[in-house]
Design a protein around this motif. Structure first.
Motif, PDB file in Angstrom:
ATOM      1  N   PHE A  90       0.423  -1.496   0.060  1.00 25.43           N
ATOM      2  CA  PHE A  90       0.348  -0.202  -0.151  1.00 25.43           C
ATOM      3  C   PHE A  90       1.046   1.375  -0.177  1.00 25.43           C
ATOM      4  N   GLU A  91       2.139   0.628   0.239  1.00 31.73           N
ATOM      5  CA  GLU A  91       2.568   2.761  -0.010  1.00 31.73           C
ATOM      6  C   GLU A  91       2.808   3.198  -1.216  1.00 31.73           C
ATOM      7  N   ARG A  92       2.507   2.710  -2.362  1.00 33.74           N
ATOM      8  CA  ARG A  92       2.325   3.246  -3.103  1.00 33.74           C
ATOM      9  C   ARG A  92       1.363   3.657  -4.112  1.00 33.74           C
ATOM     10  N   ASP A  93       0.251   3.488  -3.050  1.00 26.24           N
ATOM     11  CA  ASP A  93      -0.885   4.445  -2.890  1.00 26.24           C
ATOM     12  C   ASP A  93      -1.015   5.859  -2.447  1.00 26.24           C
ATOM     13  N   HIS A  94       0.313   5.850  -2.049  1.00 28.30           N
ATOM     14  CA  HIS A  94       0.258   7.439  -1.197  1.00 28.30           C
ATOM     15  C   HIS A  94       1.573   8.183  -1.655  1.00 28.30           C
ATOM     16  N   ASP A  95       1.274   9.420  -2.131  1.00 23.82           N
ATOM     17  CA  ASP A  95       2.186  10.807  -2.710  1.00 23.82           C
ATOM     18  C   ASP A  95       3.192  10.945  -1.581  1.00 23.82           C
ATOM     19  N   GLU A  96       2.837  10.902  -0.370  1.00 24.68           N
ATOM     20  CA  GLU A  96       4.163  11.674   0.998  1.00 24.68           C
ATOM     21  C   GLU A  96       4.591  10.331   1.161  1.00 24.68           C
ATOM     22  N   LEU A  98       6.160   8.068   3.685  1.00 26.32           N
ATOM     23  CA  LEU A  98       5.613   7.804   5.517  1.00 26.32           C
ATOM     24  C   LEU A  98       4.131   7.991   5.117  1.00 26.32           C
ATOM     25  N   ALA A  99       3.684   8.013   4.478  1.00 23.99           N
ATOM     26  CA  ALA A  99       2.005   8.062   4.623  1.00 23.99           C
ATOM     27  C   ALA A  99       1.728   7.438   5.086  1.00 23.99           C
ATOM     28  N   TYR A 100       2.102   6.428   4.658  1.00 25.05           N
ATOM     29  CA  TYR A 100       1.203   4.582   4.897  1.00 25.05           C
ATOM     30  C   TYR A 100       1.556   3.959   6.343  1.00 25.05           C
ATOM     31  N   GLN A 101       2.957   4.397   6.603  1.00 24.57           N
ATOM     32  CA  GLN A 101       3.963   3.696   7.865  1.00 24.57           C
ATOM     33  C   GLN A 101       2.803   5.180   9.415  1.00 24.57           C
TER      34      GLN A 101
END
Length: 120
Positions: A90-96, A98-101
């Motif tokens: 899911f990290e790839r779904d966020h632009d920022e 560390l957003a997923y973390q």
């Protein structure tokens, strides 16, 4: 309930890029397939030895199929195993950065010490 089996799922899926993608796209189907074909294979055993007794509970199966890391944590799955797998998915779904973390941690913020036991 088997924290070992939950952790084994998270560990083995995370180490296979094809399984990571399969789990991302078809979580319930991947959980069913994994439980039937991999759950009872012995880790690091290349002789074909398997067991027959390990199964997910309905609650574990639902948490895995729902990509619900909060429920997995409450069930005792190791948070770092879940985090590394879920970052891969899911990290790839966020632009920022560390957003997923950050989202992962925020969703676990309601847990107080002592945390659920993660020993297997």
């Amino acid at each position: 309930m088997s924290k070992y089996l939950l952790d084994k799922f998270l560990y083995t899926v995370d180490r296979d890029p094809e399984l990571v993608e399969r789990y991302r796209e078809d979580p319930a189907g991947t959980v069913r397939w994994w439980e039937e074909h991999v759950a009872n294979a012995l880790l690091n055993c290349h002789s074909g030895e398997t067991g027959t007794w390990q199964r997910f509970t309905d609650e574990e199966r639902a948490a895995l199929a729902g990509h619900d890391h909060v429920a997995l944590f409450a069930l005792g799955a190791h948070p770092f195993l879940a985090l590394t797998l879920f970052i891969a998915m899911f990290e790839r779904d966020h632009d920022e950065p560390l957003a997923y973390q950050k989202q992962y941690g925020a969703r676990l913020a309601h847990f107080d010490l002592p945390y659920p036991d993660i020993a297997t």
